[in-house]
Design a protein around this motif. Sequence first.
Motif, mmCIF file in Angstrom:
data_model
loop_
_atom_site.group_PDB
_atom_site.id
_atom_site.type_symbol
_atom_site.label_atom_id
_atom_site.label_comp_id
_atom_site.label_asym_id
_atom_site.label_seq_id
_atom_site.Cartn_x
_atom_site.Cartn_y
_atom_site.Cartn_z
ATOM 1 N N THR A 711 0.846 -1.197 0.000
ATOM 2 C CA THR A 711 0.000 0.000 0.000
ATOM 3 C C THR A 711 0.880 1.245 0.000
ATOM 4 O O THR A 711 1.975 1.261 0.567
ATOM 5 N N VAL A 712 0.358 2.272 -0.645
ATOM 6 C CA VAL A 712 0.996 3.589 -0.673
ATOM 7 C C VAL A 712 -0.089 4.617 -0.396
ATOM 8 O O VAL A 712 -1.140 4.613 -1.041
ATOM 9 N N ALA A 713 0.153 5.502 0.567
ATOM 10 C CA ALA A 713 -0.792 6.586 0.865
ATOM 11 C C ALA A 713 -0.371 7.825 0.087
ATOM 12 O O ALA A 713 0.770 8.285 0.214
ATOM 13 N N GLU A 714 -1.305 8.374 -0.703
ATOM 14 C CA GLU A 714 -0.991 9.523 -1.566
ATOM 15 C C GLU A 714 -1.405 10.830 -0.886
ATOM 16 O O GLU A 714 -2.295 10.855 -0.035
ATOM 17 N N GLY A 715 -0.765 11.922 -1.318
ATOM 18 C CA GLY A 715 -1.190 13.258 -0.933
ATOM 19 C C GLY A 715 -0.868 13.645 0.484
ATOM 20 O O GLY A 715 -1.623 14.419 1.108
ATOM 21 N N ILE A 716 0.214 13.152 1.057
ATOM 22 C CA ILE A 716 0.590 13.509 2.428
ATOM 23 C C ILE A 716 1.183 14.917 2.421
ATOM 24 O O ILE A 716 2.188 15.180 1.754
ATOM 25 N N GLU A 717 0.543 15.824 3.158
ATOM 26 C CA GLU A 717 0.936 17.232 3.135
ATOM 27 C C GLU A 717 1.684 17.678 4.398
ATOM 28 O O GLU A 717 2.267 18.770 4.410
ATOM 29 N N ASN A 718 1.677 16.880 5.478
ATOM 30 C CA ASN A 718 2.362 17.292 6.706
ATOM 31 C C ASN A 718 2.728 16.046 7.509
ATOM 32 O O ASN A 718 2.286 14.924 7.206
ATOM 33 N N GLN A 719 3.510 16.295 8.547
ATOM 34 C CA GLN A 719 4.010 15.175 9.341
ATOM 35 C C GLN A 719 2.893 14.515 10.135
ATOM 36 O O GLN A 719 2.920 13.305 10.376
ATOM 37 N N GLU A 720 1.900 15.320 10.578
ATOM 38 C CA GLU A 720 0.798 14.740 11.345
ATOM 39 C C GLU A 720 0.058 13.689 10.520
ATOM 40 O O GLU A 720 -0.340 12.632 11.033
ATOM 41 N N GLN A 721 -0.167 13.959 9.243
ATOM 42 C CA GLN A 721 -0.812 12.965 8.385
ATOM 43 C C GLN A 721 0.046 11.707 8.268
ATOM 44 O O GLN A 721 -0.467 10.581 8.325
ATOM 45 N N ALA A 722 1.379 11.907 8.110
ATOM 46 C CA ALA A 722 2.271 10.751 7.995
ATOM 47 C C ALA A 722 2.232 9.905 9.267
ATOM 48 O O ALA A 722 2.181 8.661 9.207
ATOM 49 N N ASP A 723 2.213 10.581 10.420
ATOM 50 C CA ASP A 723 2.176 9.836 11.675
ATOM 51 C C ASP A 723 0.864 9.076 11.829
ATOM 52 O O ASP A 723 0.851 7.912 12.277
ATOM 53 N N ARG A 724 -0.258 9.739 11.517
ATOM 54 C CA ARG A 724 -1.558 9.066 11.640
ATOM 55 C C ARG A 724 -1.619 7.840 10.723
ATOM 56 O O ARG A 724 -2.082 6.765 11.128
ATOM 57 N N LEU A 725 -1.148 7.963 9.481
ATOM 58 C CA LEU A 725 -1.183 6.844 8.540
ATOM 59 C C LEU A 725 -0.257 5.721 8.981
ATOM 60 O O LEU A 725 -0.570 4.528 8.811
ATOM 61 N N LEU A 726 0.879 6.095 9.565
ATOM 62 C CA LEU A 726 1.790 5.067 10.055
ATOM 63 C C LEU A 726 1.133 4.259 11.169
ATOM 64 O O LEU A 726 1.271 3.019 11.221
ATOM 65 N N ARG A 727 0.392 4.944 12.050
ATOM 66 C CA ARG A 727 -0.291 4.231 13.130
ATOM 67 C C ARG A 727 -1.405 3.335 12.595
ATOM 68 O O ARG A 727 -1.722 2.305 13.190
ATOM 69 N N LEU A 728 -2.012 3.731 11.450
ATOM 70 C CA LEU A 728 -3.078 2.919 10.862
ATOM 71 C C LEU A 728 -2.540 1.694 10.131
ATOM 72 O O LEU A 728 -3.314 0.815 9.750
ATOM 73 N N GLY A 729 -1.219 1.637 9.912
ATOM 74 C CA GLY A 729 -0.647 0.458 9.267
ATOM 75 C C GLY A 729 0.040 0.723 7.953
ATOM 76 O O GLY A 729 0.561 -0.218 7.326
ATOM 77 N N TYR A 730 0.069 1.963 7.483
ATOM 78 C CA TYR A 730 0.729 2.282 6.219
ATOM 79 C C TYR A 730 2.223 2.443 6.457
ATOM 80 O O TYR A 730 2.654 3.086 7.432
ATOM 81 N N THR A 731 3.024 1.896 5.564
ATOM 82 C CA THR A 731 4.480 1.976 5.706
ATOM 83 C C THR A 731 5.113 2.876 4.654
ATOM 84 O O THR A 731 6.254 3.320 4.833
#
Length: 761
Positions: A711-731
């Motif tokens: 999986t790849v999460a698109e459109g990450i605009e800030n670190q908070e989004q990256a942290d939230r997605l990492l906690r949800l299981g995205y690498t």
Amino acid sequence: MRRYTYATAVICLLGILWYLAWVTVSPGTVAIGYLFMPLSMGTAGLAVHALRRAVALEPAGRRFWLLLEICCYLFTAGFGLLAVDAFRAAPELTAMPPAGAALIGGGVLVAMWGVAQVPLGVTTWYERGKQWLDRTIAFLGCTTVLWHFGISPMIWAADPWSTSALTILLLACLFAAGSITKVSYIAGGPVDRTAMRLVASTGIAAALVALLAVLGGYHGILPGQAVIMPVSGLLVTSAVRRQHAAVAAAGPRRGGNIWLPYLAVLAVDVPVVDVLVRTWFWSPGVWEGRLVVSSAVAVTVLVALRQYVVYRENTRLLRERRESEARLRHETTHDPLTGLANRALFRHRIDEALAAGPAAVLLADLDEFKTVNDSLGHDAGDGLLVAFARVLQDAAGPDAEVARLAGDEFAVLLPGDRTGEAVVSAVAAATAVPISEQRLLVRFSAGLATVPPGTPASDLLRRADAALYAAKERGRANWVHYADGMERPASAHVRLGGDLRRALDNGEFRLFYQPIVALAGGRIVGVEALVRWEDPERGLVSPAEFIPAAERTGLIVPLGRWVLRETCRQAAAWLAEFGPDVLEKAAPNVSVRQLHDPDFVADVAAALADHGLPPARLVLELTESAVLRGHQVSEVLHELHAMGVRLALDDFGTGESSLSLLRAFPAAIVKLDKSFVDGIELDDPGTPAADARQAVARAVVQLADALGLDTVAEGIENQEQADRLLRLGYTVGQGYHLGRPMPAEKLTEIFAARQRVAAAA
């Protein structure tokens, strides 16, 4: 002209009734029987005069009918003198007076002159000579029959006829033979063919009078005067009426009767057989001569029969050729699938309409027609086109011209007194329910333009096309009426297509690479290749502007081929320079038009082989709409998967069939759409919006893990989004916060710096 025909018909009927009464009860004087012919011909002369005054005739036609009018008056005068002598000689049948014979003979000569002056439409000496040969054969055949059965018995009769009577009948028989042969070769022109036939038939009446005189002798004179000869006036008035009708409705020219010479050959055999039969009984011992003559007659009959068979065969071949030519003409001006007019015929119809007054054109095409072809097959697509063509014809009505211009694009030409809005409404109502045999529910877009008379057809089509373009820009199932300036976006689109072709040839496109980053640690694991256009005049052109134009013009295929090869080249260069750990994947985007290109799989294989890039390092990014394009696309994707190329499903979660796709589509990577990432860090826990976003993101990653997909999460605009997605299981993620698109040179510097840091550590 009907009253003259009725008048001569009444005169002929009275003549017949009087003769029947004379035969039975002999009422009145016998001289009454001589009145019907001058009355009939006088009426015919008045009819011809009325024709010349009523209609405009060509010079040759005017000359013919003038001579025929003179002939009628000469006949009236000649037979009028005969009627006067009949009243003087009654109760005896009178002979033709010399003055009457001279007038009637002059009338016959005038008629012969008039018939001879009618042009036959032959211009070359070769054709003229061939026609004279055929006419001579036909003339001799006719005159032989008339001579044998009519003139010769009168000359050699025991009670000889007067010279004046013989002269008149001889001239009449010559007129009959000449007229028949002449009229048989008239194909049309200043004198109507049927009218000429009726005039020529008056000679047959004279021949019948001669035959009555031979067979009936003295008793054949009265029926000839009262019954047969007045028919000549009826034939002339009928010819006048026919010519009058022909001037009002000129029909196509037809060829002459080429079979007449063969009939003349058979006609000559008739008196020969007559002589042969009579001599057979009168001189039964002369058998050798009869045998020779019988053989000659048989040969001529068989030759004529053979020529008739050849004539029928030639006629059939000519008819088939004409039908084939007509079919070819139809095919060059009509669409073979729908039977509608094609573009060439439609432009001609527009020119005709604009020459007469204002006109309107409605352009319409089907939305998502290509999806029907790809998913259901071309047979279903053809059936849909035929059904939609029928809908347009019914909605436009019989006074409109409907055409298929190309593919799924149709056009309707409407007269100036009609508006296209009613047609659009009728088409919309007809397509609100499924159409065609497959019962498909379709939508269409339309553009309407109206112009005044004298406008070039190209301008009208250009305006309608601009209106159609504007309707498509507003979305599907729309229609737009042309307004001033509306063609500017469409023309800009056309110019953009030309500029794209030039840019591709001149190497104006560049690839930028956006990093795909591991969310834990920030290491670059891959890149997405994004094409940019560096126009010499406009500078850097946004992909949002030129990619749709490339899709519409088909240039996306060569452009995508270049992107594919350049991505493989650059990725192989990075691997060679920095080692196999520099990046795991390079991902160019692939359009649906490329997937339909029959050479696409071969292009991918060639790009990998030419640059030495392992297939597992190449990721092709596709949208859900591209994947859902039918059996052909599915086969292409499975072939790519079998080669080892990885496939990424871009913008996942936005389509209608995302979950079912993962079971049929050989995907290796799922990219969560940006719409599920935006604001994910701002939602307060426990609110419905936060729960919904996180539920979708969590469901996608869990589903991908269950199916063994990355999986790849698109459109990450800030670190908070990256942290939230990492906690949800995205690498792995992608976005401006992690790395903006950059030229290859900039990314090379990053890789070099990372290598130096690793070496120092």
